[in-house]
Design a protein around this motif. Structure first.
Motif, PDB file in Angstrom:
ATOM      1  N   ARG A 176     -33.819 -18.222 110.057  1.00  0.00           N
ATOM      2  CA  ARG A 176     -34.447 -19.050 109.048  1.00  0.00           C
ATOM      3  C   ARG A 176     -35.621 -18.246 108.492  1.00  0.00           C
ATOM      4  O   ARG A 176     -36.453 -17.735 109.261  1.00  0.00           O
ATOM      5  CB  ARG A 176     -34.934 -20.382 109.628  1.00  0.00           C
ATOM      6  CG  ARG A 176     -33.817 -21.309 110.090  1.00  0.00           C
ATOM      7  CD  ARG A 176     -34.381 -22.560 110.716  1.00  0.00           C
ATOM      8  NE  ARG A 176     -35.212 -23.297 109.768  1.00  0.00           N
ATOM      9  CZ  ARG A 176     -36.171 -24.148 110.124  1.00  0.00           C
ATOM     10  NH1 ARG A 176     -36.446 -24.341 111.411  1.00  0.00           N
ATOM     11  NH2 ARG A 176     -36.851 -24.794 109.212  1.00  0.00           N
ATOM     12  N   VAL A 177     -35.672 -18.121 107.173  1.00  0.00           N
ATOM     13  CA  VAL A 177     -36.632 -17.217 106.537  1.00  0.00           C
ATOM     14  C   VAL A 177     -37.719 -18.017 105.825  1.00  0.00           C
ATOM     15  O   VAL A 177     -37.430 -18.935 105.055  1.00  0.00           O
ATOM     16  CB  VAL A 177     -35.923 -16.287 105.528  1.00  0.00           C
ATOM     17  CG1 VAL A 177     -36.929 -15.342 104.878  1.00  0.00           C
ATOM     18  CG2 VAL A 177     -34.814 -15.510 106.228  1.00  0.00           C
ATOM     19  N   PHE A 178     -38.966 -17.660 106.107  1.00  0.00           N
ATOM     20  CA  PHE A 178     -40.125 -18.239 105.426  1.00  0.00           C
ATOM     21  C   PHE A 178     -40.838 -17.094 104.710  1.00  0.00           C
ATOM     22  O   PHE A 178     -41.612 -16.352 105.318  1.00  0.00           O
ATOM     23  CB  PHE A 178     -41.050 -18.928 106.437  1.00  0.00           C
ATOM     24  CG  PHE A 178     -40.383 -20.026 107.215  1.00  0.00           C
ATOM     25  CD1 PHE A 178     -40.360 -21.311 106.724  1.00  0.00           C
ATOM     26  CD2 PHE A 178     -39.753 -19.758 108.431  1.00  0.00           C
ATOM     27  CE1 PHE A 178     -39.742 -22.340 107.440  1.00  0.00           C
ATOM     28  CE2 PHE A 178     -39.130 -20.767 109.142  1.00  0.00           C
ATOM     29  CZ  PHE A 178     -39.123 -22.064 108.647  1.00  0.00           C
ATOM     30  N   PRO A 179     -40.556 -16.925 103.396  1.00  0.00           N
ATOM     31  CA  PRO A 179     -41.103 -15.756 102.669  1.00  0.00           C
ATOM     32  C   PRO A 179     -42.623 -15.773 102.628  1.00  0.00           C
ATOM     33  O   PRO A 179     -43.259 -16.821 102.523  1.00  0.00           O
ATOM     34  CB  PRO A 179     -40.506 -15.906 101.261  1.00  0.00           C
ATOM     35  CG  PRO A 179     -39.339 -16.834 101.430  1.00  0.00           C
ATOM     36  CD  PRO A 179     -39.713 -17.757 102.544  1.00  0.00           C
ATOM     37  N   GLY A 180     -43.199 -14.591 102.691  1.00  0.00           N
ATOM     38  CA  GLY A 180     -44.651 -14.442 102.603  1.00  0.00           C
ATOM     39  C   GLY A 180     -45.087 -14.146 101.180  1.00  0.00           C
ATOM     40  O   GLY A 180     -44.309 -13.648 100.368  1.00  0.00           O
ATOM     41  N   LYS A 181     -46.322 -14.453 100.869  1.00  0.00           N
ATOM     42  CA  LYS A 181     -46.900 -14.199  99.556  1.00  0.00           C
ATOM     43  C   LYS A 181     -47.403 -12.762  99.489  1.00  0.00           C
ATOM     44  O   LYS A 181     -47.960 -12.238 100.459  1.00  0.00           O
ATOM     45  CB  LYS A 181     -48.052 -15.170  99.298  1.00  0.00           C
ATOM     46  CG  LYS A 181     -48.724 -15.023  97.954  1.00  0.00           C
ATOM     47  CD  LYS A 181     -49.838 -16.040  97.798  1.00  0.00           C
ATOM     48  CE  LYS A 181     -50.565 -15.876  96.483  1.00  0.00           C
ATOM     49  NZ  LYS A 181     -51.688 -16.858  96.327  1.00  0.00           N
ATOM     50  N   ALA A 182     -47.203 -12.129  98.334  1.00  0.00           N
ATOM     51  CA  ALA A 182     -47.612 -10.732  98.182  1.00  0.00           C
ATOM     52  C   ALA A 182     -49.128 -10.602  98.163  1.00  0.00           C
ATOM     53  O   ALA A 182     -49.830 -11.403  97.544  1.00  0.00           O
ATOM     54  CB  ALA A 182     -47.032 -10.159  96.902  1.00  0.00           C
ATOM     55  N   GLU A 183     -49.619  -9.591  98.853  1.00  0.00           N
ATOM     56  CA  GLU A 183     -51.023  -9.199  98.775  1.00  0.00           C
ATOM     57  C   GLU A 183     -51.072  -7.828  98.101  1.00  0.00           C
ATOM     58  O   GLU A 183     -50.401  -6.900  98.536  1.00  0.00           O
ATOM     59  CB  GLU A 183     -51.658  -9.136 100.168  1.00  0.00           C
ATOM     60  CG  GLU A 183     -51.761 -10.496 100.851  1.00  0.00           C
ATOM     61  CD  GLU A 183     -52.508 -10.410 102.169  1.00  0.00           C
ATOM     62  OE1 GLU A 183     -52.979  -9.300 102.500  1.00  0.00           O
ATOM     63  OE2 GLU A 183     -52.606 -11.439 102.859  1.00  0.00           O
ATOM     64  N   VAL A 184     -51.849  -7.736  97.032  1.00  0.00           N
ATOM     65  CA  VAL A 184     -51.860  -6.532  96.201  1.00  0.00           C
ATOM     66  C   VAL A 184     -53.199  -5.818  96.309  1.00  0.00           C
ATOM     67  O   VAL A 184     -54.262  -6.444  96.224  1.00  0.00           O
ATOM     68  CB  VAL A 184     -51.576  -6.882  94.719  1.00  0.00           C
ATOM     69  CG1 VAL A 184     -51.601  -5.623  93.861  1.00  0.00           C
ATOM     70  CG2 VAL A 184     -50.239  -7.594  94.592  1.00  0.00           C
ATOM     71  N   LYS A 185     -53.145  -4.509  96.511  1.00  0.00           N
ATOM     72  CA  LYS A 185     -54.336  -3.667  96.513  1.00  0.00           C
ATOM     73  C   LYS A 185     -54.075  -2.501  95.566  1.00  0.00           C
ATOM     74  O   LYS A 185     -52.992  -1.913  95.574  1.00  0.00           O
ATOM     75  CB  LYS A 185     -54.649  -3.138  97.923  1.00  0.00           C
ATOM     76  CG  LYS A 185     -55.028  -4.218  98.927  1.00  0.00           C
ATOM     77  CD  LYS A 185     -55.347  -3.592 100.278  1.00  0.00           C
ATOM     78  CE  LYS A 185     -55.733  -4.652 101.306  1.00  0.00           C
ATOM     79  NZ  LYS A 185     -56.030  -4.047 102.631  1.00  0.00           N
ATOM     80  N   THR A 186     -55.081  -2.167  94.747  1.00  0.00           N
ATOM     81  CA  THR A 186     -54.941  -1.058  93.807  1.00  0.00           C
ATOM     82  C   THR A 186     -56.159  -0.145  93.871  1.00  0.00           C
ATOM     83  O   THR A 186     -57.241  -0.564  94.296  1.00  0.00           O
ATOM     84  CB  THR A 186     -54.771  -1.563  92.359  1.00  0.00           C
ATOM     85  OG1 THR A 186     -55.933  -2.313  91.973  1.00  0.00           O
ATOM     86  CG2 THR A 186     -53.529  -2.433  92.229  1.00  0.00           C
ATOM     87  N   ALA A 187     -55.970   1.076  93.446  1.00  0.00           N
ATOM     88  CA  ALA A 187     -57.056   2.049  93.381  1.00  0.00           C
ATOM     89  C   ALA A 187     -56.702   3.086  92.326  1.00  0.00           C
ATOM     90  O   ALA A 187     -55.521   3.390  92.112  1.00  0.00           O
ATOM     91  CB  ALA A 187     -57.286   2.719  94.736  1.00  0.00           C
ATOM     92  N   ILE A 188     -57.716   3.618  91.665  1.00  0.00           N
ATOM     93  CA  ILE A 188     -57.512   4.651  90.650  1.00  0.00           C
ATOM     94  C   ILE A 188     -57.952   5.991  91.227  1.00  0.00           C
ATOM     95  O   ILE A 188     -59.077   6.134  91.696  1.00  0.00           O
ATOM     96  CB  ILE A 188     -58.306   4.331  89.375  1.00  0.00           C
ATOM     97  CG1 ILE A 188     -57.829   2.997  88.773  1.00  0.00           C
ATOM     98  CG2 ILE A 188     -58.156   5.445  88.348  1.00  0.00           C
ATOM     99  CD1 ILE A 188     -58.635   2.548  87.584  1.00  0.00           C
ATOM    100  N   GLN A 189     -57.044   6.956  91.197  1.00  0.00           N
ATOM    101  CA  GLN A 189     -57.336   8.293  91.701  1.00  0.00           C
ATOM    102  C   GLN A 189     -56.916   9.316  90.646  1.00  0.00           C
ATOM    103  O   GLN A 189     -55.756   9.332  90.220  1.00  0.00           O
ATOM    104  CB  GLN A 189     -56.591   8.563  93.013  1.00  0.00           C
ATOM    105  CG  GLN A 189     -56.945   7.600  94.143  1.00  0.00           C
ATOM    106  CD  GLN A 189     -56.137   7.865  95.397  1.00  0.00           C
ATOM    107  OE1 GLN A 189     -55.448   8.878  95.510  1.00  0.00           O
ATOM    108  NE2 GLN A 189     -56.213   6.957  96.354  1.00  0.00           N
ATOM    109  N   ASP A 190     -57.870  10.145  90.238  1.00  0.00           N
ATOM    110  CA  ASP A 190     -57.597  11.197  89.250  1.00  0.00           C
ATOM    111  C   ASP A 190     -56.945  10.630  87.993  1.00  0.00           C
ATOM    112  O   ASP A 190     -56.019  11.237  87.421  1.00  0.00           O
ATOM    113  CB  ASP A 190     -56.713  12.294  89.860  1.00  0.00           C
ATOM    114  CG  ASP A 190     -57.370  12.980  91.042  1.00  0.00           C
ATOM    115  OD1 ASP A 190     -58.613  13.130  91.023  1.00  0.00           O
ATOM    116  OD2 ASP A 190     -56.655  13.359  91.987  1.00  0.00           O
TER     117      ASP A 190
END
Length: 324
Positions: free
Chosen positions: A250-264
């Motif tokens: 039985r599957v209980f989907p998780g909510k996405a957690e988003v992290k971003t960063a700018i490099q060069d």
């Protein structure tokens, strides 16, 4: 004594045109019955991309050429022919002649940058990354302030970015004014046809990883499947990886957690999910490999990233009976 559960989904939408836009109904099918939400209408007006307020006495100064003007603003992009969803670096440079009569005014009050509205793009500013340097042009020395904004086109076609403005406030030395750049047109290409099944709009370069918090459990205790999609691209708008059919769970989907960063000057990020899986059968159970399809502008081709299958040993718990 009853147990209830709910699953919430949050979507960030950015309009690409003005007018009364309708978000259609959302349909959920539960135990063979369909349920639908009401459509939502949103009135979208043209944004200005400029801060509110300001002096009504500001006059617009025409753009000039380096060496001829005391101050000058230019806007450029690093790619004028990107694909939908591909990153475009938009750069604004403000030039101030070191020998200019404007210099006392510029030192007494900080010029204000008024960004364009970036209609037709998903945008992210490179916060705190203003670059300051000097250049020589036309026999004059200029102090340069440079700002970058990361843009991701949302639809194919020619899109014009309105002029950027630098507003010079009035001061005790002289009347202020506003300098603006020329508009910039970007010719956005559609993604190629023939996308593999499972493609949901991810553009960039990505990898996918999955792991379980435990390699063994019983029918009374769930396990957590942690899934991470990471790489270079706009993960904020990239689609979720689809879970394969998981028989015996039985599957209980998780909510996405988003992290971003700018490099060069490039946007990197990751989307992480914690899916809860409750076993309904015993024995050695295999969770199939997960796939994530993306389009890579570097070679103009679609690619599929995959994980390894994961094995779980499930034993009989003390509560609900399970099938073998």
């Amino acid at each position: 004594g009853a147990v209830s559960a709910s699953i919430g989904y949050d979507y960030r939408l950015q309009p690409t045109r003005t007018g009364d836009l309708t978000i259609g109904e959302v349909i959920a099918t539960i135990d063979g019955a369909s349920y639908a939400t009401n459509p939502i209408t949103v009135q979208v007006t043209q944004g200005t991309g400029r801060p509110s307020g300001g002096s009504s006495a500001v006059q617009v100064l025409p753009p000039g050429q380096l060496g001829e003007s005391d101050a000058y603003v230019e806007a450029v992009v690093d790619n004028a022919n990107p694909y939908v969803g591909q990153q475009v670096l938009y750069t604004v440079r403000f030039y101030q002649a070191a020998d200019s009569s404007l210099m006392p005014s510029l030192f007494s009050s900080q010029p204000a940058y008024a960004a364009p509205s970036f209609t037709g793009f998903w945008s992210q500013s490179e916060e705190g990354a203003q670059k300051n340097y000097r250049v020589s042009a036309g026999g004059r020395v200029y102090n340069v302030s440079e700002l970058n904004t990361l843009l991701f086109p949302t639809a194919a076609g020619d899109v014009t970015i309105d002029p950027a403005q630098v507003i010079i406030p009035d001061s005790m030395f002289q009347r202020g004014g506003a300098l603006q750049s020329e508009p910039v047109t970007v010719a956005v290409k559609p993604l190629p046809e023939g996308a593999p099944a499972g493609f949901n709009g991810a553009v960039g370069q990505y990898v996918i990883q999955s792991e379980l918090d435990s390699a063994s459990t019983d029918t009374d205790n769930p396990v957590t499947l942690n899934v991470t999609v990471s790489g270079q691209g706009n993960v904020s708008t990239a689609g979720d990886p689809a879970l394969p059919a998981l028989d015996g769970w039985r599957v209980f989907p998780g909510k996405a957690e988003v992290k971003t960063a700018i490099q060069d000057g490039l946007l990197y990020g990751q989307r992480t999910y914690a899916h809860v899986l409750a076993p309904t059968t015993t024995g050695a159970v295999v969770i199939p490999a997960l796939e994530y399809v993306y389009f890579d502008p570097a070679d103009a081709a679609y690619h599929t990233a995959t994980t390894e299958p994961l094995a779980v040993q499930v034993m009989q718990g003390k509560l609900a009976p399970a099938t073998v």
